[in-house]
Design a protein around this motif. Structure first.
Motif, mmCIF file in Angstrom:
data_model
loop_
_atom_site.group_PDB
_atom_site.id
_atom_site.type_symbol
_atom_site.label_atom_id
_atom_site.label_comp_id
_atom_site.label_asym_id
_atom_site.label_seq_id
_atom_site.Cartn_x
_atom_site.Cartn_y
_atom_site.Cartn_z
ATOM 1 N N LEU A 9 30.050 -40.108 -25.799
ATOM 2 C CA LEU A 9 29.469 -38.784 -25.699
ATOM 3 C C LEU A 9 28.845 -38.297 -26.998
ATOM 4 N N PRO A 10 29.507 -38.439 -28.146
ATOM 5 C CA PRO A 10 28.866 -37.991 -29.392
ATOM 6 C C PRO A 10 27.553 -38.711 -29.674
ATOM 7 N N VAL A 11 27.423 -39.969 -29.233
ATOM 8 C CA VAL A 11 26.182 -40.707 -29.451
ATOM 9 C C VAL A 11 25.049 -40.064 -28.669
ATOM 10 N N TRP A 12 25.332 -39.643 -27.439
ATOM 11 C CA TRP A 12 24.301 -39.001 -26.629
ATOM 12 C C TRP A 12 23.827 -37.702 -27.257
ATOM 13 N N LEU A 13 24.720 -37.062 -28.042
ATOM 14 C CA LEU A 13 24.393 -35.775 -28.639
ATOM 15 C C LEU A 13 24.214 -35.857 -30.149
ATOM 16 N N SER A 14 24.074 -37.052 -30.678
ATOM 17 C CA SER A 14 23.901 -37.228 -32.119
ATOM 18 C C SER A 14 22.546 -36.675 -32.554
ATOM 19 N N PRO A 15 22.360 -36.425 -33.847
ATOM 20 C CA PRO A 15 21.058 -35.928 -34.319
ATOM 21 C C PRO A 15 19.895 -36.822 -33.916
ATOM 22 N N ALA A 16 20.097 -38.154 -33.981
ATOM 23 C CA ALA A 16 19.025 -39.074 -33.592
ATOM 24 C C ALA A 16 18.689 -38.915 -32.114
ATOM 25 N N SER A 17 19.717 -38.759 -31.282
ATOM 26 C CA SER A 17 19.490 -38.576 -29.852
ATOM 27 C C SER A 17 18.780 -37.268 -29.571
ATOM 28 N N ARG A 18 19.196 -36.220 -30.259
ATOM 29 C CA ARG A 18 18.554 -34.918 -30.041
ATOM 30 C C ARG A 18 17.083 -34.955 -30.466
ATOM 31 N N ARG A 19 16.791 -35.687 -31.524
ATOM 32 C CA ARG A 19 15.385 -35.843 -31.920
ATOM 33 C C ARG A 19 14.597 -36.576 -30.836
ATOM 34 N N SER A 20 15.238 -37.545 -30.201
ATOM 35 C CA SER A 20 14.573 -38.290 -29.129
ATOM 36 C C SER A 20 14.252 -37.383 -27.946
ATOM 37 N N TYR A 21 15.219 -36.545 -27.572
ATOM 38 C CA TYR A 21 14.979 -35.637 -26.449
ATOM 39 C C TYR A 21 13.862 -34.648 -26.781
ATOM 40 N N PHE A 88 13.412 -44.805 -16.163
ATOM 41 C CA PHE A 88 14.191 -45.444 -15.105
ATOM 42 C C PHE A 88 14.085 -46.961 -15.183
ATOM 43 N N GLY A 89 12.884 -47.473 -15.417
ATOM 44 C CA GLY A 89 12.714 -48.918 -15.541
ATOM 45 C C GLY A 89 13.497 -49.488 -16.709
ATOM 46 N N LEU A 90 13.493 -48.778 -17.834
ATOM 47 C CA LEU A 90 14.252 -49.242 -18.994
ATOM 48 C C LEU A 90 15.752 -49.163 -18.749
ATOM 49 N N ALA A 91 16.190 -48.165 -17.973
ATOM 50 C CA ALA A 91 17.609 -48.065 -17.638
ATOM 51 C C ALA A 91 18.023 -49.202 -16.708
ATOM 52 N N VAL A 92 17.158 -49.535 -15.757
ATOM 53 C CA VAL A 92 17.452 -50.621 -14.818
ATOM 54 C C VAL A 92 17.624 -51.942 -15.548
ATOM 55 N N THR A 93 16.821 -52.169 -16.577
ATOM 56 C CA THR A 93 16.892 -53.426 -17.320
ATOM 57 C C THR A 93 17.832 -53.348 -18.519
ATOM 58 N N GLY A 94 18.542 -52.246 -18.680
ATOM 59 C CA GLY A 94 19.581 -52.153 -19.702
ATOM 60 C C GLY A 94 19.102 -51.848 -21.101
ATOM 61 N N HIS A 95 17.862 -51.385 -21.275
ATOM 62 C CA HIS A 95 17.367 -51.059 -22.611
ATOM 63 C C HIS A 95 17.782 -49.662 -23.055
ATOM 64 N N ILE A 96 18.276 -48.865 -22.126
ATOM 65 C CA ILE A 96 18.733 -47.522 -22.457
ATOM 66 C C ILE A 96 19.896 -47.198 -21.530
ATOM 67 N N SER A 97 20.925 -46.531 -22.039
ATOM 68 C CA SER A 97 22.096 -46.208 -21.226
ATOM 69 C C SER A 97 21.748 -45.181 -20.159
ATOM 70 N N VAL A 98 22.492 -45.182 -19.071
ATOM 71 C CA VAL A 98 22.227 -44.266 -17.966
ATOM 72 C C VAL A 98 22.353 -42.803 -18.394
ATOM 73 N N PRO A 99 23.417 -42.413 -19.117
ATOM 74 C CA PRO A 99 23.506 -41.001 -19.538
ATOM 75 C C PRO A 99 22.322 -40.569 -20.399
ATOM 76 N N MET A 100 21.919 -41.443 -21.321
ATOM 77 C CA MET A 100 20.792 -41.083 -22.172
ATOM 78 C C MET A 100 19.501 -41.030 -21.356
ATOM 79 N N ALA A 101 19.378 -41.920 -20.385
ATOM 80 C CA ALA A 101 18.199 -41.900 -19.518
ATOM 81 C C ALA A 101 18.111 -40.583 -18.758
ATOM 82 N N LEU A 102 19.239 -40.081 -18.293
ATOM 83 C CA LEU A 102 19.248 -38.805 -17.578
ATOM 84 C C LEU A 102 18.803 -37.666 -18.491
#
Length: 265
Positions: A9-21, A88-102
């Motif tokens: 969970l902290p990874v999904w909400l890390s500064p790097a993740s927030r910059r991505s969103y 969605f395509g990247l999530a299907v092939t495992g390049h991005i986690s499902v929670p982060m994809a959402l």
């Protein structure tokens, strides 16, 4: 929630993740603002735009230019998806986690909706044009068209961005060159697909591109076409690229970080 989920969970909400969103929000905002805004402008200049091929060309060019910029400015931060179908395509092939994809998809949908709302306010209440299928087409036919053109878009960008491809220039190309190549490939493919399918389905290829106008206009007719078609097309393109064209493992990356988005599309 499992202990593994709590650790991630902290990874999904890390500064790097927030910059991505934020990057996905801004890039999708700009793309949809240009795509929908160009349609409004064409309609204001030529009220009977359905009979003017020039309006289709103008819209295709606007979307191509906007997608090139949108992908380029976000590629180093979030991967430059600008499209829930790509995520969605990247999530299907495992390049991005499902929670982060959402969370990516939420940022993209919010960016698209805000762009359309701003256009509606700034244009003094001009009707926001929504994507729709041709009068003689069925929902199934529209979904097939959207699936095909999304497949073309996503597969093209995978090939352009993957460092394992490109023949003699594959692995020797610098990251910056791959960013430009992927951005340009996405822009050209999108422009061509809008020209090919604009009169059939509007040439969306992007659920956010259709969702934002639908929310602001209150017209959700045939929305399923613009979700099912692009998601299926993107998943097929991602699976074909990873399992058939390049079945070798992709360079390892931390699957819980934004760097796991290894193909910038």
């Amino acid at each position: 929630m499992t202990s593994t989920d709590r650790c991630r969970l902290p990874v999904w909400l890390s500064p790097a993740s927030r910059r991505s969103y934020l990057a996905e929000f801004i890039s999708t905002f700009f793309f949809v603002f240009a795509a929908v805004g160009s349609t409004i402008s064409a309609r204001m200049l030529t009220p009977d735009v359905t009979s003017e091929a020039s309006s289709l060309v103008a819209t295709a060019l606007a979307q191509a230019f906007a997608l090139f910029v949108s992908v380029y400015i976000a590629s180093d931060i979030s991967g430059g998806h600008v499209n829930p179908a790509v995520t969605f395509g990247l999530a299907v092939t495992g390049h991005i986690s499902v929670p982060m994809a959402l969370l990516y998809c939420i940022a993209q949908l919010l960016g698209a909706t805000f762009a359309c709302f701003l256009l509606w306010v700034a244009s003094a209440g001009q009707a926001i044009p929504t994507t729709g299928i041709g009068a003689e087409m069925t929902g199934f036919g529209g979904a097939v068209v959207e699936s095909v053109i999304t497949f073309v878009l996503v597969y093209t960008v995978y090939e352009a961005a993957d460092p394992r491809g490109g023949g003699s220039g594959g692995e020797r190309r610098r990251n910056g060159e791959r960013r430009v190549a992927a951005s340009l490939a996405a822009a050209l493919a999108a422009g061509a697909c809008v020209l090919a399918a604009g009169s059939l389905t509007g040439g969306s290829m992007n659920p956010a591109r259709s969702f934002g106008p639908a929310v602001v206009s209150g017209n959700f007719k045939n929305q399923a076409v613009y979700w099912v078609g692009p998601l299926v097309g993107a998943a097929l393109a991602a699976l074909l690229h990873q399992m058939v064209v390049f079945p070798s493992p992709f360079p390892a990356a931390d699957s819980n970080s934004t760097s796991s988005v290894t193909i910038a599309v």
